[in-house]
Design a protein around this motif. Structure first.
Motif, short mmCIF file in Angstrom:
data_model
loop_
_atom_site.label_atom_id
_atom_site.label_comp_id
_atom_site.label_asym_id
_atom_site.label_seq_id
_atom_site.Cartn_x
_atom_site.Cartn_y
_atom_site.Cartn_z
N LEU A 209 0.83 -1.21 0.00
CA LEU A 209 0.00 0.00 0.00
C LEU A 209 0.86 1.26 0.00
O LEU A 209 0.54 2.25 -0.68
CB LEU A 209 -0.93 -0.01 1.20
CG LEU A 209 -2.05 -1.07 1.19
CD1 LEU A 209 -2.82 -1.06 2.50
CD2 LEU A 209 -2.99 -0.84 0.01
N ILE A 210 1.96 1.22 0.76
CA ILE A 210 2.85 2.39 0.81
C ILE A 210 3.50 2.61 -0.56
O ILE A 210 3.53 3.73 -1.08
CB ILE A 210 3.92 2.21 1.89
CG1 ILE A 210 3.28 2.21 3.28
CG2 ILE A 210 4.98 3.31 1.80
CD1 ILE A 210 4.23 1.88 4.41
N LYS A 211 4.05 1.54 -1.12
CA LYS A 211 4.72 1.64 -2.41
C LYS A 211 3.75 2.05 -3.52
O LYS A 211 4.10 2.83 -4.41
CB LYS A 211 5.38 0.31 -2.76
CG LYS A 211 6.58 -0.04 -1.92
CD LYS A 211 7.75 0.89 -2.20
CE LYS A 211 9.00 0.46 -1.47
NZ LYS A 211 10.15 1.37 -1.77
N ARG A 212 2.54 1.53 -3.46
CA ARG A 212 1.56 1.87 -4.49
C ARG A 212 1.11 3.32 -4.35
O ARG A 212 0.81 3.98 -5.35
CB ARG A 212 0.35 0.93 -4.40
CG ARG A 212 -0.46 0.87 -5.67
CD ARG A 212 0.42 0.49 -6.84
NE ARG A 212 -0.31 0.50 -8.10
CZ ARG A 212 0.28 0.53 -9.28
NH1 ARG A 212 1.60 0.56 -9.35
NH2 ARG A 212 -0.42 0.53 -10.39
N HIS A 213 1.05 3.80 -3.12
CA HIS A 213 0.64 5.19 -2.90
C HIS A 213 1.63 6.16 -3.56
O HIS A 213 1.22 7.19 -4.12
CB HIS A 213 0.56 5.48 -1.40
CG HIS A 213 0.23 6.90 -1.08
ND1 HIS A 213 -1.03 7.44 -1.26
CD2 HIS A 213 1.00 7.92 -0.59
CE1 HIS A 213 -1.03 8.71 -0.89
NE2 HIS A 213 0.19 9.03 -0.49
N TYR A 214 2.92 5.82 -3.50
CA TYR A 214 3.95 6.67 -4.11
C TYR A 214 4.32 6.23 -5.53
O TYR A 214 5.27 6.77 -6.11
CB TYR A 214 5.21 6.67 -3.23
CG TYR A 214 5.01 7.35 -1.90
CD1 TYR A 214 4.95 8.74 -1.81
CD2 TYR A 214 4.85 6.62 -0.73
CE1 TYR A 214 4.76 9.37 -0.60
CE2 TYR A 214 4.65 7.24 0.49
CZ TYR A 214 4.62 8.62 0.55
OH TYR A 214 4.42 9.24 1.76
N SER A 215 3.56 5.23 -6.05
CA SER A 215 3.79 4.74 -7.42
C SER A 215 5.22 4.28 -7.63
O SER A 215 5.81 4.49 -8.69
CB SER A 215 3.43 5.84 -8.44
OG SER A 215 2.08 6.23 -8.30
#
Length: 273
Positions: A234-240
């Motif tokens: 979720l963290i990585k996806r939030h920052y793409s």
């Protein structure tokens, strides 16, 4: 009628529904009406009803709590997946996810009658509302993450097809990458919350029951690893930061960890005893 026959009948219904949806997706169904969708929905409803009846016959729910064997746990998890999918098709339509979920649902329903019997290593006997809630939340988390994992499989297939420019009939039957990712990430967020609640409720029950935390328990460790992977995703996806292929593989990895925590270890133990 015993539970084994009910599970097999439910599995047969899902198998027929799988055949119908694949026939439609591959363009072998001649007709532009809603008959295939209605048939699939009816077969799914029958399978859910048979599954509920079979679980009831297994006497899993008692006045003192829940008595679950490995077979009952698989049955309830499958029922939750079917129920969530039933709600989904009422809102978003029949195609796409059903291409993979319907065949996948056949496997546990057919295997349930031959799973190990309810001897001691397989039993989960709840003795308090907190433990019962923990068990149900855990199964619900598994069900939601199952749907996310199936969306991840579709995402991998569609991403590869687009890159290779091989748009087969099956690929054209899938939703768009945007829709797949939108549903998958929504399910990942819900599953993350449910896994967190599952771990918290499990540790709370351990403290209330035994006055200590069994952090090194294999189920707790595997669930924590799965939770950590979901949070990182979720963290990585939030920052793409992660491309599509890594996101989808991470979802599948977290799913297998959770599946091993809830069912895999119990199955291995049953073979050992």
């Amino acid at each position: 009628m015993n539970s084994s026959l009910l599970f097999l009948t439910a599995g047969t219904c899902m198998l027929v529904a799988s055949f119908i949806i694949w026939r439609e997706a591959l363009g072998r169904y001649a007709g532009a009406n809603q008959q295939p969708a209605n048939q699939i929905t009816s077969l799914l409803a029958i399978a859910i009803g048979l599954n509920i009846w079979a679980v009831h016959l297994m006497d899993s729910f008692t006045a003192n709590g829940i008595n679950f064997t490995l077979a009952t746990g698989v049955a309830v998890a499958t029922l939750l997946v079917q129920g969530i999918y039933m709600i989904g098709i009422m809102r978003h339509g029949i195609r796409g996810l059903g291409l993979f979920l319907l065949p996948a649902s056949v496997v546990p329903l057919i295997l349930i009658p031959i799973l190990p019997e309810a001897h001691t290593p397989n039993w989960v006997q709840t003795s308090s509302p907190l433990e019962t809630g923990h068990l149900l939340i855990s199964l619900l988390a598994y069900a939601v993450l199952t749907l996310a994992a199936l969306h991840a499989v579709m995402q991998i297939m569609l991403d590869r097809a687009l890159k290779k420019k091989r748009l087969t009939v099956l690929v054209q039957a899938l939703p768009s990458l945007f829709d797949i990712e939108r549903h998958m990430m929504a399910q990942v967020k819900i599953a993350t919350v449910l896994v967190a609640l599952s771990v918290f409720s499990g540790l709370s029950w351990q403290w209330m029951e035994f006055q200590h935390f069994a952090i090194l328990n294999h189920k707790v460790l595997l669930a924590l690893f799965s939770f950590g992977i979901l949070i990182l995703l979720l963290i990585k996806r939030h920052y793409s930061d992660w491309p599509t292929r890594i996101v989808s593989r991470t979802v599948i990895g977290a799913y297998f960890l959770l599946m091993l925590a809830y069912f895999g270890v119990s199955l291995i133990k049953s073979w050992m005893y």
